[in-house]
Design a protein around this motif. Structure first.
Motif, PDB file in Angstrom:
ATOM      1  N   HIS A  36      -8.808   7.313  17.715  1.00 35.26           N
ATOM      2  CA  HIS A  36      -9.412   7.294  16.386  1.00 35.26           C
ATOM      3  C   HIS A  36     -10.869   6.873  16.436  1.00 35.26           C
ATOM      4  O   HIS A  36     -11.499   6.686  15.404  1.00 35.26           O
ATOM      5  N   ARG A  77       5.006  -4.116  12.880  1.00 32.39           N
ATOM      6  CA  ARG A  77       5.008  -2.654  12.959  1.00 32.39           C
ATOM      7  C   ARG A  77       6.037  -1.980  12.075  1.00 32.39           C
ATOM      8  O   ARG A  77       6.259  -0.783  12.197  1.00 32.39           O
ATOM      9  N   TYR A  98       6.168  -5.698   4.126  1.00 30.09           N
ATOM     10  CA  TYR A  98       6.506  -6.085   2.752  1.00 30.09           C
ATOM     11  C   TYR A  98       6.742  -7.593   2.650  1.00 30.09           C
ATOM     12  O   TYR A  98       6.454  -8.195   1.622  1.00 30.09           O
ATOM     13  N   SER A 102       3.470  -2.518  -6.346  1.00 21.41           N
ATOM     14  CA  SER A 102       3.386  -1.450  -5.352  1.00 21.41           C
ATOM     15  C   SER A 102       4.729  -0.766  -5.151  1.00 21.41           C
ATOM     16  O   SER A 102       4.860   0.072  -4.273  1.00 21.41           O
ATOM     17  N   SER A 159      -3.954  -2.156   4.968  1.00 16.21           N
ATOM     18  CA  SER A 159      -2.590  -2.539   4.578  1.00 16.21           C
ATOM     19  C   SER A 159      -2.447  -2.521   3.064  1.00 16.21           C
ATOM     20  O   SER A 159      -1.413  -2.133   2.528  1.00 16.21           O
ATOM     21  N   LEU A 195      -0.113  -0.015   0.773  1.00 16.38           N
ATOM     22  CA  LEU A 195       1.046  -0.862   0.450  1.00 16.38           C
ATOM     23  C   LEU A 195       2.082  -0.087  -0.378  1.00 16.38           C
ATOM     24  O   LEU A 195       1.778   0.458  -1.422  1.00 16.38           O
ATOM     25  N   GLY A 196       3.303  -0.066   0.147  1.00 17.03           N
ATOM     26  CA  GLY A 196       4.381   0.663  -0.529  1.00 17.03           C
ATOM     27  C   GLY A 196       4.432   2.127  -0.153  1.00 17.03           C
ATOM     28  O   GLY A 196       5.381   2.834  -0.486  1.00 17.03           O
ATOM     29  N   ARG A 197       3.390   2.634   0.537  1.00 21.86           N
ATOM     30  CA  ARG A 197       3.344   4.043   0.929  1.00 21.86           C
ATOM     31  C   ARG A 197       2.779   4.173   2.331  1.00 21.86           C
ATOM     32  O   ARG A 197       1.942   5.022   2.616  1.00 21.86           O
ATOM     33  N   GLU A 198       3.263   3.317   3.239  1.00 21.51           N
ATOM     34  CA  GLU A 198       2.693   3.243   4.573  1.00 21.51           C
ATOM     35  C   GLU A 198       2.861   4.550   5.341  1.00 21.51           C
ATOM     36  O   GLU A 198       3.843   5.268   5.148  1.00 21.51           O
ATOM     37  N   LEU A 199       1.892   4.824   6.190  1.00 17.32           N
ATOM     38  CA  LEU A 199       2.033   5.942   7.123  1.00 17.32           C
ATOM     39  C   LEU A 199       2.816   5.435   8.329  1.00 17.32           C
ATOM     40  O   LEU A 199       2.582   4.322   8.791  1.00 17.32           O
ATOM     41  N   VAL A 200       3.757   6.239   8.804  1.00 21.73           N
ATOM     42  CA  VAL A 200       4.553   5.807   9.947  1.00 21.73           C
ATOM     43  C   VAL A 200       4.498   6.842  11.055  1.00 21.73           C
ATOM     44  O   VAL A 200       4.219   8.018  10.809  1.00 21.73           O
ATOM     45  N   THR A 201       4.757   6.372  12.276  1.00 24.37           N
ATOM     46  CA  THR A 201       4.833   7.261  13.428  1.00 24.37           C
ATOM     47  C   THR A 201       6.198   7.946  13.401  1.00 24.37           C
ATOM     48  O   THR A 201       7.079   7.547  12.632  1.00 24.37           O
ATOM     49  N   LEU A 222       7.777   3.463  13.046  1.00 23.62           N
ATOM     50  CA  LEU A 222       6.946   2.262  13.042  1.00 23.62           C
ATOM     51  C   LEU A 222       5.649   2.543  12.291  1.00 23.62           C
ATOM     52  O   LEU A 222       5.229   3.686  12.165  1.00 23.62           O
ATOM     53  N   LEU A 223       5.021   1.478  11.780  1.00 25.20           N
ATOM     54  CA  LEU A 223       3.779   1.630  11.044  1.00 25.20           C
ATOM     55  C   LEU A 223       2.711   2.238  11.945  1.00 25.20           C
ATOM     56  O   LEU A 223       2.545   1.811  13.084  1.00 25.20           O
ATOM     57  N   ASP A 224       1.986   3.211  11.431  1.00 22.62           N
ATOM     58  CA  ASP A 224       0.916   3.831  12.198  1.00 22.62           C
ATOM     59  C   ASP A 224      -0.407   3.193  11.788  1.00 22.62           C
ATOM     60  O   ASP A 224      -1.171   3.746  11.000  1.00 22.62           O
ATOM     61  N   GLU A 225      -0.657   2.000  12.359  1.00 16.15           N
ATOM     62  CA  GLU A 225      -1.822   1.203  11.952  1.00 16.15           C
ATOM     63  C   GLU A 225      -3.140   1.954  12.175  1.00 16.15           C
ATOM     64  O   GLU A 225      -4.031   1.918  11.332  1.00 16.15           O
ATOM     65  N   ARG A 257      -3.808   5.165  12.317  1.00 19.75           N
ATOM     66  CA  ARG A 257      -4.044   6.279  11.392  1.00 19.75           C
ATOM     67  C   ARG A 257      -4.393   5.742  10.011  1.00 19.75           C
ATOM     68  O   ARG A 257      -5.267   6.269   9.332  1.00 19.75           O
TER      69      ARG A 257
END
Lengths: 431, 248
Positions: A217, A296, A302, A316, B98, B102-108, B112-115, B117
């Motif tokens: 990125h 992660r 949350y 949210s 974040s 919030l509430g609509r996180e992008l995930v891999t 898991l959270l795609d921090e 991206r």
């Protein structure tokens, strides 16, 4: 938007410590821990940092440390759980009855049956999780303050266990079950090296993966030398830890008994190292899993968002009530897990098992930097906190300080740790 | 033309007090409608029925002429209704990315959270909204009022909002930041969004809005086109609760 923000984009030069990008608070806590170890090492003429004592220290820390990781989530979410020691006691009572009375007596499994240990452990985990979920439901959906719900639980669950066992200490326990206690169940030298090697590879892979993701990125990454230094440090820590546990050898008398039980004669000069205890391995796995959850997963995100601003979380679209149930259920599950390890270590179920654990667990989380105002806390911090407390207690016991003095010192350290943390945050301009 | 939003005959009461009493308002694409009134006039409560924070006791909501049932903030978001709350509704302990997701996180793919991206996306939208924004790694508690506001706006704009609700977006801002928000509102309006603007400041309403709805004691006093009335007319509506004769 801000005039003051209109400075050019050139990143400020960073010193070597900043280039390593190591968390300063982690560094501070490790420093404090090192200081404690150093002091006791000097006072005890090196006995404190002997392989034997390090081995015992880690085994003694496991039960509280596992629960402290769950307590981080609870406190981050602005709740508290005073019932963890009582839940541990009830789970332990159920497991004691299960393996020593009910499974052999009612279900007719003879002593030593291979199903006894797994059935017993599943029971303990289920009991813990169910009580935790009940706590969470009372807090989340019925809006009773967590302090009250779990203060009630502190009085209730231990004594439910007391009625189950009729107040008796339950022993002897299943042999397989005892493997989870610590010294009775270790991986041995070779397997420990293999586990250490695999853990090192996994750690390197994670560090490398994070670097590649950042690069893809176009984000700034550590310079190569710093990346190499971090990798070397991590591998060194893992392998050093394994080396210490491997170098602690079983007493000769115990080895002789093992050989005699097998009907063999022990060869002259034979030695055998303990290696990594299964209970410590479980703690490490819990720590990794909980860290992944915290950083992660949506669930973890949350938890921290709700702790930071419950209204924002609600707006949210986060279901904060169900979240509360999940957090407390997870705490209960970890209490069940700790009950397995604590009971196996004591090789019996005594009625006072886990007494005052709630305070140790909360203190560990708080010494580890978890803020009672919510929103802030780390898993590694809680484990280090548990380790620092156990070191203080064990070290003082070695020096010959009596129990009242031990408690005084731990109490002072608790307040001091929180005070330092507040000062640190004020410096950073946080609340 | 079908209105983008039509709220018909909305009523909501809290413990016997009618916070909103049979109020109807509407909003067209590319339009800014101001909601004015004293504290407790019911404007925030009315708009919270649209953003999903409250449920109306009675009345109907139509989006593009279709009747909808908004039970919670999730439902509102699914209808591309985004809200910027007066309190900004940010989790202070989390960083900009974040909060934005919030509430609509992008995930891999593994869940898991795609921090990375999420941070990249945050940098992309911030470059458009507030090019001087640099503090991507800091928790938002370390940001200035204007920077926090731009995070809150980014959160609303990022997810392709069609209907934007802004609750006193400039209340905590300095003159320069207020100007930035004003320009942003003009830009979003050009893109065809409909915006409800809850405001205390009559001058801001006269400058930014096409129409103004004035409320008092839970009831609608009237709706006027701002270019047909003066500041004093609107002030009179807020204080007296009466519509000016010439704009009737």
């Amino acid at each position: 938007m801000h005039m003051s923000d209109l400075s050019p984009a050139a990143p400020p030069r960073r010193n070597w410590l900043q280039q390593l990008e190591i968390d300063l608070r982690l560094l501070g806590m490790i420093g404090a821990f090192a200081l404690v170890c150093l002091c006791f090492w000097i006072v005890t003429d090196g006995r404190f940092l002997s392989a034997r004592n390090i081995f015992n220290l880690t085994i003694q820390t496991v039960s509280v440390a596992i629960m402290a990781t769950g307590m981080v989530f609870i406190i981050v979410c602005r709740h508290i759980d005073l019932s963890v020691g009582a839940i541990l006691a009830l789970a332990s009572a159920m497991m004691g009855m299960m393996q020593a009375r009910w499974l052999p007596g009612i279900f007719g499994l003879e002593l030593g049956h291979p199903l006894i240990a797994p059935l017993t452990m599943v029971t303990g985990l289920l009991v813990g999780t169910a009580i935790g979920a009940l706590n969470g439901w009372l807090v989340g959906y019925q809006r009773i303050p967590a302090f009250i719900v779990t203060l009630g639980g502190l009085l209730i669950w231990r004594y439910v266990g007391w009625y189950l066992t009729a107040g008796q200490t339950i022993a002897p326990l299943d042999q397989t079950f005892l493997l989870f206690g610590g010294a009775e169940g270790t991986l041995g030298v070779t397997t420990s090296w293999i586990v250490g090697g695999l853990a090192s590879i996994a750690a390197l892979w994670v560090i490398y993966g994070a670097r590649r993701r950042k690069q893809s990125h176009g984000f700034p990454v550590r310079p190569i030398w710093a990346e190499g230094a971090v990798m070397a440090l991590v591998v060194g820590l893992i392998m050093g830890f394994v080396a210490i546990l491997n170098s602690y050898e079983l007493p000769q008398a115990k080895l002789k008994r093992i050989f005699e039980a097998r009907g063999e004669v022990m060869p002259e000069g034979y030695t055998q190292g303990y290696g990594l205890p299964i209970s410590v391995l479980i703690l490490i796995l819990v720590a990794v899993a909980m860290t992944v959850i915290a950083r992660r997963t949506r669930f973890g995100r949350y938890i921290f968002a709700t702790g930071g601003n419950p209204d924002a979380a609600e707006l949210s679209g986060i279901n904060t009530r169900l979240l509360t149930v999940k957090i407390f259920a997870l705490m209960g599950f970890l209490c069940g897990l700790s009950a397995i390890i604590a009971q196996a270590r004591l090789q019996s179920h005594p009625n006072d098992i886990g007494t005052l654990d709630e305070l140790r667990v909360i203190a560990a989380a708080v010494i580890g930097g978890t803020a009672l105002s919510g929103g802030i806390g780390t898993i590694y911090g809680a484990i280090l906190g548990a380790l620092i407390m156990q070191s203080l207690q064990s070290g003082m016991a070695m020096v010959g300080a009596d129990a009242p003095l031990q408690n005084i010192v731990v109490g002072v350290v608790l307040v001091l740790a929180v005070w330092i943390d507040i000062q640190y945050r004020r410096r950073l301009g946080m609340r | 033309m079908t209105p983008l939003v039509e709220m018909r005959d909305i009523s909501i009461a809290f413990g016997g007090i009618k916070a909103v009493d049979h109020v109807s308002i509407d909003l067209y694409p590319g339009e800014v409608v101001g909601l004015l009134g004293h504290n407790g006039a019911g404007k925030s409560t009315l708009i919270k029925c649209l953003s999903g924070a409250y449920r109306a006791d009675a009345g109907e909501i139509y989006i593009d002429g279709q009747k909808v049932d908004i039970r919670n903030t999730r439902d509102a978001r699914a209808l591309n209704i985004e809200t910027i709350y007066q309190t900004l509704a940010l989790a202070d302990n989390l960083d900009a990315a974040s909060n934005l997701f919030l509430g609509r996180e992008l995930v891999t793919p593994s869940g898991l959270l795609d921090e990375s991206r999420m941070e990249a996306e945050t940098r992309r939208i911030m470059a458009r909204l507030n090019p001087n924004f640099r503090k991507f790694a800091d928790p938002v508690m370390a940001l200035s009022g204007g920077q926090r506001q731009s995070v809150a706006i980014a959160r609303a704009v990022y997810f392709n909002a069609r209907i934007l609700i802004m609750d006193e977006p400039t209340a905590a801002l300095g003159p320069q930041e207020t100007q930035m928000v004003a320009e942003l509102i003009q830009e979003l309006k050009r893109q065809g969004l409909g915006i409800f603007l809850i405001e205390h400041d009559i001058h801001a309403v006269m400058k930014l809005c096409d129409r103004a709805v004035v409320m008092k004691n839970g009831q609608r006093v009237g709706t006027v086109r701002v270019d047909e009335v003066t500041d004093d007319d609107i002030l009179g509506m807020i204080i007296m609760g009466k519509k000016p004769a010439q704009a009737a």
